[in-house]
Write an enzyme that holds these catalytic residues in place. Structure first.
Site, PDB file in Angstrom:
ATOM      1  N   ASP A 148      12.141  -5.981   3.604  1.00  0.00           N
ATOM      2  CA  ASP A 148      11.410  -5.332   4.689  1.00  0.00           C
ATOM      3  C   ASP A 148      12.431  -4.613   5.567  1.00  0.00           C
ATOM      4  O   ASP A 148      13.533  -5.111   5.773  1.00  0.00           O
ATOM      5  CB  ASP A 148      10.676  -6.360   5.561  1.00  0.00           C
ATOM      6  CG  ASP A 148       9.773  -7.275   4.762  1.00  0.00           C
ATOM      7  OD1 ASP A 148       8.850  -6.765   4.127  1.00  0.00           O
ATOM      8  OD2 ASP A 148      10.010  -8.504   4.784  1.00  0.00           O
TER       9      ASP A 148
ATOM     10  N   ASP B 191       9.177  -3.956   0.018  1.00  0.00           N
ATOM     11  CA  ASP B 191       8.111  -4.865   0.443  1.00  0.00           C
ATOM     12  C   ASP B 191       7.417  -4.244   1.648  1.00  0.00           C
ATOM     13  O   ASP B 191       6.922  -3.134   1.592  1.00  0.00           O
ATOM     14  CB  ASP B 191       8.697  -6.237   0.744  1.00  0.00           C
ATOM     15  CG  ASP B 191       7.639  -7.338   0.813  1.00  0.00           C
ATOM     16  OD1 ASP B 191       6.453  -7.034   0.619  1.00  0.00           O
ATOM     17  OD2 ASP B 191       7.998  -8.495   1.063  1.00  0.00           O
TER      18      ASP B 191
ATOM     19  N   ARG C 104      -2.596  -1.783   4.584  1.00  0.00           N
ATOM     20  CA  ARG C 104      -2.131  -2.586   5.719  1.00  0.00           C
ATOM     21  C   ARG C 104      -1.799  -1.748   6.954  1.00  0.00           C
ATOM     22  O   ARG C 104      -0.631  -1.535   7.274  1.00  0.00           O
ATOM     23  CB  ARG C 104      -0.923  -3.432   5.319  1.00  0.00           C
ATOM     24  CG  ARG C 104      -1.208  -4.352   4.145  1.00  0.00           C
ATOM     25  CD  ARG C 104      -0.030  -5.263   3.840  1.00  0.00           C
ATOM     26  NE  ARG C 104      -0.284  -6.114   2.694  1.00  0.00           N
ATOM     27  CZ  ARG C 104       0.547  -7.028   2.212  1.00  0.00           C
ATOM     28  NH1 ARG C 104       1.729  -7.201   2.799  1.00  0.00           N
ATOM     29  NH2 ARG C 104       0.240  -7.752   1.167  1.00  0.00           N
TER      30      ARG C 104
ATOM     31  N   ASP D 116       7.090  -6.674   9.038  1.00  0.00           N
ATOM     32  CA  ASP D 116       6.249  -7.865   8.925  1.00  0.00           C
ATOM     33  C   ASP D 116       6.452  -8.741  10.158  1.00  0.00           C
ATOM     34  O   ASP D 116       7.587  -8.981  10.591  1.00  0.00           O
ATOM     35  CB  ASP D 116       6.579  -8.659   7.660  1.00  0.00           C
ATOM     36  CG  ASP D 116       5.934  -8.055   6.421  1.00  0.00           C
ATOM     37  OD1 ASP D 116       5.207  -7.056   6.559  1.00  0.00           O
ATOM     38  OD2 ASP D 116       6.174  -8.573   5.313  1.00  0.00           O
TER      39      ASP D 116
END
Length: 633
Positions: free
Chosen positions: A311, A337, A447, A341
């Site tokens: 990330d 990824d 997302r 996050d």
């Protein structure tokens, strides 16, 4: 309910940069000409406290059909905010749109390359991403707002007045560090991570002066072996991307002792080949940085991108709670990824004015000309040298019959943009609280964000998946032409995964997400409430959209446009998957909204694009350096 106009197909080539207010020129309406929007919920969306509307939606289980029906010119009451309102464009308007779109289609590439359009063209000025916006005076729209601005921290008690970072200090202050190398960055982070506030040598502000390549093999032995170095070699070593194999990937831990740190660049410097981890701290600001080159092709998990855990930024994982974080005016390309996050019950976070732009190997609104040496292209060219050695890639090339250019088209967007919450049904997820506003999502796959159990307020965000929808349709047509045996490789219990889902904002597991005054273009599922098992309500979240703009280009060349609330009868906003809509309510102890914003904090969705263009991303604003240290203007 839908605007059906064949001239709209002529606008598709450049619709991804068309202002919503200009939709009438394409036969779609949007504030005049083709759609009677009136304001559609504007009054109810002026404060997040105004969220008592039930989120029952009779159209939730019907949904994303692109079949055409005649649209009537009826509209809901503008003041009620009940929302969906469309009408067909007049013949005069349609004729004008055809002429204008044809002209744009024949000459647009050169204009985009030079960022110079004909005199009087609306795309001049603010449209051109390469021209910085010069800011002078007080600009309150760039104030810190939302959860990160709230006082108090129930975990540490260290943020009595909301996020301030390292504060506004002069460049001559010993706590102000200017860094030009990986070693200097490491030394500055150590001075923040290990030294108490008020003590000699403590770092409060870190200014990154230039681009930094921070791969493990790039930072040098001095940074690697520095006492208490914040750098470590990432646990997952690159396997396929030639540049990352050479650079390797580092992890940079940011844990300022007792909080209080600002990391920024005045010139929009780029960070490459590194994943930043914020843990066990509070009151941290990251501003005006670009994060790049942290992606590679995935064969190990067959295109699911579920192994490397790279990330760009991960908050609150692997040691200690985190609260009060502000990430602002940053630009993110593709990561293996997630882009960012938010885990471990991280609370009081605001993400604002960030640009999630994906790879620049395909021309789009943010990248006017395709970069044939983009990071994705470098990977594809390497795979082409021995394509039959990579099962997924070989299948795409030899069975689905995709060209390298077509593969790059599908890979252009950010796959897992932002997740809030980690382990499914973990009670710690309920502690998370995040605000997202004035962010650009260009060709996002999924997302925006995906929130599990958290409280999320999302407003004035702009998601445009025009190019990626075209890539998806191309991919789907190729898939349909495959043999059933080859198709089974993508539909089995352990399938290959290659194709954008085009999901929007997602709230699951009893999370509460309010989405206001935002724009979704060619996102298949703007609002979702379940991604696991729609028959099990424990996996379903609460999500409500107020005064949203939705535009979808049907395959038959017609355009659907909607302005209003997700609770409106017939709305195609969603939420989707679980048709048993949970009425929206905040998960606060008092049951009310966590904070209230003034009406002036919101921009009208119909005029949101030029606002986004003028201010979003790293390197966009030219103003006094000191402004990057402030939270109010």
């Amino acid at each position: 309910m839908r605007v059906q106009n064949k001239s709209a197909s002529l606008c598709l080539r450049w619709m991804s940069v068309v202002m919503i207010a200009a939709l009438a020129a394409c036969g779609g309406g949007g504030g005049g000409g083709g759609q009677a929007t009136g304001g559609g919920g504007a009054s109810s969306a002026s404060s997040i406290a105004a969220t008592s509307a039930s989120s029952t939606n009779s159209a939730a289980s019907s949904a994303q059909s692109s079949s055409s029906t005649s649209a009537s010119s009826t509209s809901s009451s503008a003041s009620s905010g009940s929302g969906v309102s469309s009408s067909t464009a007049t013949s005069a308007s349609s004729s004008s749109a055809t002429s204008s779109a044809s002209s744009a289609s024949s000459s647009t590439p050169n204009y985009y390359a030079s960022c110079t359009f004909p005199a009087g063209d609306w795309r001049n000025g603010a449209w051109c991403w390469s021209n910085p916006t010069v800011v002078s005076g007080a600009v309150s729209k760039y104030d810190l707002t939302g959860f990160a601005s709230l006082p108090g921290d129930s975990v540490t008690g260290l943020v009595p007045a909301g996020v301030t970072g390292g504060g506004v200090i002069p460049e001559t202050d010993p706590g102000y560090r200017k860094v030009t190398t990986a070693l200097e960055l490491a030394q500055a982070i150590v001075a923040a991570n290990k030294i108490d506030p008020g003590k000699t040598g403590r770092a409060y502000v870190i200014e990154i002066m230039n681009d930094l390549d921070l791969g493990w093999n790039e930072i040098g032995s001095a940074a690697q072996t520095l006492a208490s170095t914040p750098f470590s070699k990432h646990a997952n070593t690159p396997k396929l991307h030639p540049k990352l194999i050479a650079s390797d990937v580092s992890n940079l831990q940011i844990s300022p002792k007792k909080g209080g740190l600002t990391i920024f660049s005045a010139n929009g410097a780029t960070i490459r080949h590194s994943s930043w981890s914020i843990k066990a701290t509070s009151n941290v600001i990251i501003r005006n940085l670009k994060f790049d080159e942290l992606w590679e092709w995935d064969e190990d998990t067959k295109g699911d991108y579920d192994k490397n855990n790279w990330d760009f930024i991960v908050i609150g994982v692997g040691g200690g709670r985190v609260s009060h974080i502000w990430i602002d005016h940053c630009t993110f390309s593709n990561a293996y990824d997630g882009i960012i996050d938010t885990k471990g019950g991280t609370s009081n976070v605001t993400y604002s004015w960030n640009a999630y732009v994906g790879d620049d190997g395909v021309a789009n609104a943010f990248n006017p000309t395709a970069n044939l040496n983009s990071f994705v292209w470098q990977q594809i060219n390497k795979l082409e040298e021995n394509k039959d050695s990579y099962p997924l890639y070989s299948t795409l090339r030899n069975k689905m019959l995709l060209t390298p250019e077509q593969i790059v088209q599908v890979m252009q967007g950010t796959k897992k943009t932002m997740a809030i919450g980690e382990l499914s049904k973990d009670v710690v997820n309920q502690m998370s609280s995040v605000t997202l506003h004035h962010n650009l999502y260009l060709n996002p796959v999924d997302r925006l964000p995906r929130s599990a159990g958290a409280q999320v307020h999302s407003y004035n965000n702009y998601a445009d998946a025009t190019n990626l929808l075209a890539a998806k349709r191309m991919r789907d047509a190729k898939f349909a032409a495959m043999s059933s045996a080859d198709q089974a490789k993508f539909t089995s219990d352990n399938p290959y995964k290659f194709g954008p889902s085009l999901n929007g904002s997602i709230s699951v597991e009893d999370g509460a997400m309010l989405v206001e005054k935002s724009v979704y273009i060619d996102v298949l599922w703007p609002l979702r409430n379940n991604q696991t098992n729609p028959a099990d309500a424990s996996y379903t979240g609460k999500i409500l959209g107020l005064d949203l703009q939705y535009i979808f280009h049907n395959e038959d060349g017609t355009t659907y446009t909607e302005r209003g609330d997700s609770t409106a009868t017939g709305s195609r906003l969603g939420p989707f998957q679980d048709s048993r809509i949970k009425p929206f309510a905040w998960n606060t102890t008092h049951g009310g909204a966590p904070y209230t914003l003034p009406a002036s904090a919101y921009d009208d969705p119909a005029s949101l694009l030029p606002v986004i263009q003028a201010g979003v991303g790293a390197g966009r604003l030219t103003w006094a350096k000191e402004n990057w240290l402030k939270v109010k203007y």
